[in-house]
Every structure is written in C-alpha cells, then in structure tokens.
Write a protein that holds these residues in place. Structure first.
Motif, PDB file in Angstrom:
ATOM      1  N   ARG A 106       0.827  -1.202   0.000  1.00 43.86           N
ATOM      2  CA  ARG A 106       0.000   0.000   0.000  1.00 43.86           C
ATOM      3  C   ARG A 106       0.867   1.261   0.000  1.00 43.86           C
ATOM      4  O   ARG A 106       0.632   2.208  -0.752  1.00 43.86           O
ATOM      5  N   ALA A 112      -5.269   1.162  -2.661  1.00 42.98           N
ATOM      6  CA  ALA A 112      -5.860   0.225  -1.706  1.00 42.98           C
ATOM      7  C   ALA A 112      -5.356  -1.180  -2.018  1.00 42.98           C
ATOM      8  O   ALA A 112      -5.071  -1.514  -3.168  1.00 42.98           O
ATOM      9  N   GLN A 130      -6.987   0.574   3.052  1.00 41.62           N
ATOM     10  CA  GLN A 130      -7.289   1.706   2.191  1.00 41.62           C
ATOM     11  C   GLN A 130      -6.007   2.345   1.676  1.00 41.62           C
ATOM     12  O   GLN A 130      -4.972   2.347   2.350  1.00 41.62           O
ATOM     13  N   ARG A 132      -3.855   5.650  -0.369  1.00 43.34           N
ATOM     14  CA  ARG A 132      -3.533   7.027  -0.008  1.00 43.34           C
ATOM     15  C   ARG A 132      -4.068   8.030  -1.036  1.00 43.34           C
ATOM     16  O   ARG A 132      -3.607   9.152  -1.109  1.00 43.34           O
ATOM     17  N   GLU A 136     -11.989   6.116  -1.464  1.00 39.89           N
ATOM     18  CA  GLU A 136     -12.057   5.098  -0.416  1.00 39.89           C
ATOM     19  C   GLU A 136     -13.077   4.056  -0.825  1.00 39.89           C
ATOM     20  O   GLU A 136     -14.171   4.386  -1.275  1.00 39.89           O
ATOM     21  N   ARG A 140     -15.302  -4.477   2.196  1.00 40.71           N
ATOM     22  CA  ARG A 140     -14.780  -4.770   3.528  1.00 40.71           C
ATOM     23  C   ARG A 140     -14.550  -6.262   3.674  1.00 40.71           C
ATOM     24  O   ARG A 140     -15.046  -7.050   2.872  1.00 40.71           O
TER      25      ARG A 140
END
Length: 264
Positions: A106, A112, A130, A132, A136, A140
C-alpha cells in the motif's frame, strides 16, 4: 464494491430451529446496514412481527451481538461481532502472514490493497487496507467477489482447481458492467493468459472506472492459498498496468508465499 446478492434456490430449507434462524437473520441484516435500523425496519425486512423481532433483539443485545442507541432507540450490530470476526480472521494463516507485506505494498503503490481466499467455494475478501488516494472503497472483509468479473477471481480460476474453472466458465456469467466478460469461451482465454503471465486485471468489469491488479499466493506445496491485489481508479491503475505496478504486486505475492510455513 460488494458483489453480495440474495441467493435463490428451489431446494426446501433444511430442518432447523426457525427461532434461531430468525435471530441469525436479524444479526446479518444489521451487519449489512450502513446505519442503525429501527425495530419496524428490521421487522419489515425479515417479514416478522415487531414483537417477535423485539424479543430476539433483547436477547442478542444481552449477549453483545446487538446494541441499541439510547437517543433514537435504533439498533445496530454490536462490537462483539467485530471482536469475534477478528479472532476468526486470525485463524487464516494467510492474513497474519501477509499483513506487513500488504502494508508495504500500500505504501509503495499508494493504492488500496486487498487479500482474498476461497471459503466454502466463495471468493471472500479477508483484508482491505485503504490507499492514499482520495478514493475510499466500501468493500470490507467478508465481501464476496465474482470469480469471472474480478481480478482476484481470475487468479483463482487460473491457478485453482480445474473443476471450479470449468464450472464457472460453463455457468451463467452475470454482467456487472458493459465490460464484464460474459462468454465462457472468452473467460477461458483470459484465464489462460493470466496463468501464462502470472497476474490478472479486471478494468471496468465490476465497477466502471475501477481496476484491480492481482497476483497469486502459494504455500510450500505450491498450492494456491490466497490472492493479493492493488485496487484503484483506472486513472491510477490503467487497463494495461505500469510494469512497476506489476512488479510490486507480483513481488509482494512471492514474498508472502515464501513466508508461509506448514502448521499442524
């Protein structure tokens, strides 16, 4: 980016305790909601009376599986589910073995990162970190992915069992977007390419504007035990990924593979 869909079956429901079934359905319903739900909402969703649902919620709340907001009286999943879920997730060696490498991937890619496994013949997200960027992802741990429409799925079809590959290619292939592969012949050709090059992509095939670059994780027996990927907008992960992105993902998967050891 969930691919969860209601299941349909012509088979009769197996014998069991209908009361327990309803309580478990209530828990699952609350887990899948983005915000607390009222008693009336839960009862309507489960086609049950408010009195019946209330009795179940009281019991579930007593054991920490459900909590009730003091201000609104609405219900949501309890923290105990998170604790138990995390404890269960840790039983998968791949999660603990991969976490540090996933964090590094990541940081190096900025995107992500996801980790998947096949559990009971379903492709499940075990970990999401997640990125940068400003995007987002709602995906999950626990999210189910389609084998034919996701980069993770193509990895499992390419390096997993031939029986699964033939079953998926010979079945109905749902079109998530106009770019989703819905031909069994085209899917098998794509899988052959994935097996040859060692990585997979799925640009615009689950959600338009999103791409995933995935690679396989093997154990000491050379058996497929997981898949990792970077996920991001096609602006950042183009349909033909940058060679450096490919190198990072494939190398990360290889390092995780080397770190896996046999456990009794």
């Amino acid at each position: 980016m969930s691919t969860d869909r209601p299941r349909e079956s012509g088979k009769p429901a197996p014998a069991g305790t209908s009361t327990l079934d309803l309580a478990l359905h209530a828990v699952e319903y609350l887990v899948r909601q983005s915000r607390p739900a009222s008693l009336a909402q839960i009862a309507e969703a489960l086609s049950a009376s408010k009195a019946t649902i209330y009795r179940h919620l009281v019991t579930l709340q007593r054991h920490g599986f459900v909590r009730q907001e003091a201000e609104t009286g609405r219900y949501e999943a309890g923290i105990k589910l998170m604790v138990l879920g995390e404890a269960l997730r840790q039983r998968f060696d791949i999660v603990s073995a991969a976490r540090e490498e996933l964090m590094t991937l990541r940081d190096r890619s900025g995107q992500a990162v996801t980790l998947c496994d096949v559990i009971d013949e379903e492709l499940i997200v075990l970990e999401l970190i997640q990125g940068r960027t400003m995007i987002e992802f709602a995906m999950r741990p626990g999210t189910r992915l389609a084998f034919h429409a996701s980069a993770h799925g193509k990895i499992w079809l390419a390096f997993g069992s031939p029986e699964r590959r033939q079953a998926v290619a010979g079945g109905k292939l749902e079109a998530w977007t106009p770019q989703t592969i819905v031909s069994g012949e085209a899917l098998l050709a794509e899988i052959a390419l994935v097996r040859e090059r060692g990585w997979a992509t799925a640009p615009d095939q689950v959600i338009t504007g999103v791409n995933t670059l995935a690679a396989p994780v093997f154990d000491h027996r050379k058996a497929l035990v997981g898949s990792i990927a970077i996920v991001g907008a096609t602006q950042f992960i183009p349909p033909v990924p940058d060679p450096e992105q490919i190198r990072e993902v494939v190398s990360s998967a290889a390092r995780i593979s080397r770190g896996l050891t046999w456990k009794d």
